[in-house]
Design a protein around this motif. Structure first.
Motif, short mmCIF file in Angstrom:
data_model
loop_
_atom_site.label_atom_id
_atom_site.label_comp_id
_atom_site.label_asym_id
_atom_site.label_seq_id
_atom_site.Cartn_x
_atom_site.Cartn_y
_atom_site.Cartn_z
N LEU A 1 51.31 30.92 29.06
CA LEU A 1 51.60 30.52 27.93
C LEU A 1 50.36 29.49 27.04
O LEU A 1 51.08 29.69 25.93
CB LEU A 1 51.26 29.25 28.86
CG LEU A 1 51.98 27.93 27.97
CD1 LEU A 1 53.29 27.94 27.60
CD2 LEU A 1 51.12 26.26 28.86
N GLU B 1 51.02 29.91 22.84
CA GLU B 1 50.32 29.02 22.28
C GLU B 1 48.95 29.40 21.52
O GLU B 1 49.23 29.21 19.96
CB GLU B 1 50.02 28.33 23.32
CG GLU B 1 50.97 27.11 23.63
CD GLU B 1 50.30 26.31 24.53
OE1 GLU B 1 49.60 26.45 24.95
OE2 GLU B 1 51.34 24.93 24.90
N LYS C 1 54.46 31.29 17.61
CA LYS C 1 53.72 30.04 17.76
C LYS C 1 54.95 29.34 17.99
O LYS C 1 54.68 28.12 18.34
CB LYS C 1 52.65 30.02 16.74
CG LYS C 1 51.03 30.31 17.50
CD LYS C 1 50.33 29.41 15.89
CE LYS C 1 48.89 30.19 16.93
NZ LYS C 1 47.85 29.72 15.40
N THR C 2 55.96 29.34 17.00
CA THR C 2 56.66 28.34 16.42
C THR C 2 58.26 29.18 17.25
O THR C 2 58.76 27.78 17.99
CB THR C 2 57.22 28.98 15.34
OG1 THR C 2 57.92 30.35 15.46
CG2 THR C 2 56.11 28.93 14.36
N GLN D 1 57.99 28.93 20.44
CA GLN D 1 57.58 28.49 22.12
C GLN D 1 58.83 28.88 23.23
O GLN D 1 59.48 27.64 23.70
CB GLN D 1 57.30 27.20 22.24
CG GLN D 1 56.37 26.25 21.20
CD GLN D 1 54.71 27.32 22.30
OE1 GLN D 1 54.38 27.13 22.98
NE2 GLN D 1 53.63 27.64 21.30
N SER E 1 60.86 28.66 26.99
CA SER E 1 60.45 27.99 28.30
C SER E 1 60.03 29.26 29.31
O SER E 1 60.21 30.18 29.55
CB SER E 1 61.47 27.55 28.07
OG SER E 1 62.71 28.04 28.54
N THR F 1 53.20 23.42 31.76
CA THR F 1 53.31 23.43 30.86
C THR F 1 52.38 22.00 31.19
O THR F 1 50.88 21.90 30.59
CB THR F 1 54.09 22.64 29.91
OG1 THR F 1 54.96 22.09 31.24
CG2 THR F 1 54.01 23.68 29.29
#
Length: 98
Positions: free
Chosen positions: A27, A31, A39-40, A42, A44, A54
């Motif tokens: 993660l 990030e 980055k955009t 993301q 799950s 998270t």
């Protein structure tokens, strides 16, 4: 493979701890990636019901920020200034600058 009593064993304490560390590492890698798509998007990361990656990463970051706010404290008999502290915000700023 993972046994505490065997002569040949893996050098890890628990498989669950390694699983959690690898999910948190993945993660953070996504990030803080230099790639704008990573980055955009993301993605799950699927985890168990009781543990969310998270929440764990956010909690660890908040803990690091709180340690920085508190500052360097004396924890043993050596005294203040005997060890160097690497602050979290300065580490991130240096990474972004290069």
């Amino acid at each position: 493979m993972h046994c505490r009593k065997a002569k040949l064993k893996l050098p890890m304490k628990s498989i669950l701890e390694e699983y959690k560390c690898s999910k948190a590492r993945l993660l953070t890698m996504l990030e803080e990636s230099d790639d704008p798509v990573a980055k955009t998007v993301q993605p799950s990361l699927k985890t168990a019901r009781k543990w969310k990656v998270t929440e764990a990463v956010d909690e660890a970051k908040e803990c690091l920020k709180m340690k920085e706010v508190i500052g360097q404290t004396q924890t043993d008999r050596r005294g203040l200034g005997s060890t160097t502290t690497k602050w979290w915000s300065k580490q991130r700023a240096r990474k972004k600058g290069t």
